[in-house]
Design an enzyme around this catalytic site. Structure first.
Site, mmCIF file in Angstrom:
data_model
loop_
_atom_site.group_PDB
_atom_site.id
_atom_site.type_symbol
_atom_site.label_atom_id
_atom_site.label_comp_id
_atom_site.label_asym_id
_atom_site.label_seq_id
_atom_site.Cartn_x
_atom_site.Cartn_y
_atom_site.Cartn_z
ATOM 1 N N HIS A 64 76.367 88.495 17.285
ATOM 2 C CA HIS A 64 75.747 89.059 16.297
ATOM 3 C C HIS A 64 75.314 88.806 15.675
ATOM 4 O O HIS A 64 74.301 89.058 14.714
ATOM 5 C CB HIS A 64 76.328 90.566 16.509
HETATM 6 C C1 UD1 Z 1 75.811 93.682 9.246
HETATM 7 C C2 UD1 Z 1 76.924 92.183 7.814
HETATM 8 C C3 UD1 Z 1 77.277 91.389 8.699
HETATM 9 C C4 UD1 Z 1 78.719 92.113 9.440
HETATM 10 C C5 UD1 Z 1 78.037 93.182 10.730
HETATM 11 C C6 UD1 Z 1 79.322 94.010 11.162
HETATM 12 C C7 UD1 Z 1 75.068 92.661 5.559
HETATM 13 C C8 UD1 Z 1 74.490 91.540 5.819
HETATM 14 N N1 UD1 Z 1 75.575 92.105 7.710
HETATM 15 O O1 UD1 Z 1 75.801 93.428 10.035
HETATM 16 O O2 UD1 Z 1 77.829 90.529 7.539
HETATM 17 O O3 UD1 Z 1 79.667 90.762 10.226
HETATM 18 O O4 UD1 Z 1 77.074 94.077 9.505
HETATM 19 O O5 UD1 Z 1 78.873 94.324 12.419
HETATM 20 O O6 UD1 Z 1 75.671 93.844 5.898
HETATM 21 N N2 UD1 Z 1 71.876 99.247 14.012
HETATM 22 C C9 UD1 Z 1 71.201 100.069 15.124
HETATM 23 N N3 UD1 Z 1 72.690 101.138 14.740
HETATM 24 C C10 UD1 Z 1 73.852 101.107 13.552
HETATM 25 C C11 UD1 Z 1 74.018 100.132 12.948
HETATM 26 C C12 UD1 Z 1 72.715 99.122 12.670
HETATM 27 O O7 UD1 Z 1 71.219 99.755 15.372
HETATM 28 O O8 UD1 Z 1 74.525 102.227 13.807
HETATM 29 C C13 UD1 Z 1 70.911 97.557 13.749
HETATM 30 C C14 UD1 Z 1 69.254 98.152 13.571
HETATM 31 O O9 UD1 Z 1 68.616 98.211 13.772
HETATM 32 C C15 UD1 Z 1 70.271 97.863 12.274
HETATM 33 C C16 UD1 Z 1 70.608 96.421 12.989
HETATM 34 O O10 UD1 Z 1 70.996 97.032 13.731
HETATM 35 O O11 UD1 Z 1 68.640 97.015 11.517
HETATM 36 C C17 UD1 Z 1 71.282 95.502 11.793
HETATM 37 O O12 UD1 Z 1 72.247 96.211 11.200
HETATM 38 P P1 UD1 Z 1 72.227 96.536 9.241
HETATM 39 O O13 UD1 Z 1 74.355 97.169 9.214
HETATM 40 O O14 UD1 Z 1 71.757 95.621 8.441
HETATM 41 O O15 UD1 Z 1 73.612 94.623 9.992
HETATM 42 P P2 UD1 Z 1 73.979 93.896 10.972
HETATM 43 O O16 UD1 Z 1 73.662 92.851 11.467
HETATM 44 O O17 UD1 Z 1 75.148 95.336 11.357
HETATM 45 N N1 UDP Z 2 85.106 95.346 16.593
HETATM 46 C C1 UDP Z 2 84.909 96.156 17.716
HETATM 47 N N2 UDP Z 2 84.704 96.147 18.089
HETATM 48 C C2 UDP Z 2 83.790 95.426 18.670
HETATM 49 C C3 UDP Z 2 83.686 94.016 17.860
HETATM 50 C C4 UDP Z 2 84.110 94.612 17.470
HETATM 51 O O1 UDP Z 2 86.353 97.027 16.937
HETATM 52 O O2 UDP Z 2 82.797 95.614 20.061
HETATM 53 C C5 UDP Z 2 85.953 95.192 15.768
HETATM 54 C C6 UDP Z 2 86.935 93.923 15.320
HETATM 55 O O3 UDP Z 2 88.205 93.709 15.146
HETATM 56 C C7 UDP Z 2 86.542 92.963 14.346
HETATM 57 C C8 UDP Z 2 85.769 93.989 13.334
HETATM 58 O O4 UDP Z 2 85.720 95.157 14.489
HETATM 59 O O5 UDP Z 2 87.324 92.192 14.072
HETATM 60 C C9 UDP Z 2 84.700 93.372 13.055
HETATM 61 O O6 UDP Z 2 83.525 93.397 13.472
HETATM 62 P P1 UDP Z 2 82.353 92.433 13.093
HETATM 63 O O7 UDP Z 2 82.248 91.442 14.126
HETATM 64 O O8 UDP Z 2 81.040 93.421 13.496
HETATM 65 O O9 UDP Z 2 82.291 92.666 11.267
HETATM 66 P P2 UDP Z 2 82.436 90.833 10.533
HETATM 67 O O10 UDP Z 2 83.988 90.855 10.838
HETATM 68 O O11 UDP Z 2 81.295 89.498 11.551
HETATM 69 O O12 UDP Z 2 81.578 90.559 8.903
#
Ligand code: UD1
Ligand code: UDP
Length: 364
Positions: free
Chosen positions: A209
């Protein structure tokens, strides 16, 4: 009896939920704290948020800011204003923030500006890659924090090298592993691989992601082609993060096949279950690098750097580039499944140490 220490945790994204769960439990068990949880709303879909509160038995948030998605500046600014309002009203003795997401930065900045001590759980990780938004968040949050809890000796050393006074830093172990250790038996019993038509030890689990892998359509297409090649060798299950789902849809790349199953984001127990049964993981997640090391599951990380080098030095993690995916999988399949001893203090008790240290530091 003295009044409880009031502590407020700021969380908002999936990895925050995995980290706050054991801390909330340990603070409650210590009897010294009144603990509140503020959810920024960074992640809001049920399978990115509510399901984690249920699976991890986290008390429901006391405040939900409902901030949602946006550009970095916009999202962080909305969270900053929202958290500030809550802290002004509640005036806690300490604010706890977790990891490196935008909610972490907003929580730390709002608290520090109000003169409320900030405690950073998972301090000191460094990838040395400032193009990662998380790296900026880590550096800033650590500078803003009064109490810095680390998950490895190298994180301690990183902080000391940046001039953070030693007395602020405490090596306590890894709260991600507290959650994992607590959940493992439930996850094994769930046998989630069966629900996906897979056999234990005969599939790979994929999570990708990071913007660097999924935001550019050409890069994403190359990644999907590599997954297609791997899937001809061994089935893959890929719970797709919403960021990636949106990018795949926009690029018209959603064509999965039976051996590459693109599925919705997994709940925590289901995810750990899939991890327990996997022959290997292919990821760019931070947490998954740690979880695979603790479980002894081989992990290929599609990144050029890691902020968690203990997982490559002592654990099962290996960094690969795009061209390295297929040969990396072949090597994993040719080798016996590797079992390792967990890194120092990854023993399921990090949150207990955090609660004890906070009580000592903050009790009037
Ligand atoms: C965020 C964190 C990242 C982490 C990840 C874990 C930051 C800068 N990044 O990235 O470090 O690894 O979460 O999963 O904080 N969206 C949805 N539904 C949701 C949430 C997000 O559709 O419930 C979509 C939206 O289009 C949004 C995009 O995902 O713009 C990105 O979401 P965002 O929380 O900004 O960053 P992540 O890529 O999730
Ligand atoms: N995880 C989950 N479902 C998923 C992907 C991840 O429960 O589909 C859990 C997993 O334990 C992971 C944690 O969510 O360590 C944090 O996830 P993510 O990879 O989104 O964040 P990051 O650690 O890269 O910030």
């Amino acid at each position: 009896m003295s009044s409880p220490i009031s502590a407020t945790s700021i969380v908002g994204a999936r990895p925050n939920f995995v980290k706050v769960a054991p801390v909330a439990r340990a603070l409650a068990a210590s009897g010294s704290f009144a603990h509140a949880i503020v959810h920024t709303g960074q992640h809001y879909e049920a399978d990115m948020s509510e399901r984690f509160f249920a699976d991890l038995e986290i008390p429901p948030p006391d405040v939900h800011l409902g901030v949602g998605s946006g550009s970095h500046g916009e999202q962080t600014a909305r969270m900053l204003a929202g958290v500030e309002g809550v802290l002004l009203a509640r005036r806690p003795d300490v604010v706890l923030v977790y990891g490196d997401v935008n909610s972490t930065l907003a929580g730390a900045l709002a608290a520090a500006k109000l003169g409320i001590p900030v405690c950073h759980v998972e301090a000191g990780l460094r990838s040395r890659d400032r193009t990662m938004p998380e790296e900026l968040n880590r550096i800033l949050v650590d500078q803003l924090s009064e109490i810095l809890f680390t998950q490895s000796r190298e994180a301690e050393a990183n902080l000391a090298a940046e001039g953070i006074p030693r007395e602020r830093i405490r090596f306590v172990g890894n709260v991600m592993i507290d959650s994992l250790a607590r959940c493992r038996d439930r996850a094994e019993a769930m046998a989630a691989w069966k629900g996906n038509g897979l056999a234990r030890d005969n599939y790979g689990l994929v999570t990708l992601h990071r913007p660097s892998n999924v935001d550019d359509p050409d890069r994403l297409a190359s990644v999907m082609r590599a997954l297609g090649k791997v899937a001809r060798r061994i089935p893959l299950v890929y719970p797709v993060h919403p960021r990636t789902r949106n990018r795949l849809e926009a690029a018209g790349l959603t064509g999965a096949n039976g051996r590459l199953a693109l599925v919705p984001p997994a709940g925590y127990v289901e995810f750990v279950s899939l991890l327990c049964g996997a022959r290997f993981a292919l990821t760019d997640s931070g947490g998954v690098q740690e979880e695979t090391t603790w479980l002894g599951v081989p992990c290929l990380t599609l990144r050029t750097t890691t902020e968690r080098p203990v997982t490559t030095r002592e654990g099962t993690n290996r960094l690969v580039d795009l061209a390295g995916i297929v040969p990396g999988v072949e090597e994993v399949l040719a080798a016996p499944a590797r079992r390792v001893s967990p890194p120092e203090l990854w023993d399921g008790r990090a949150a207990e140490r955090i609660a004890r240290i906070l009580a000592e530091r903050l009790r009037p």
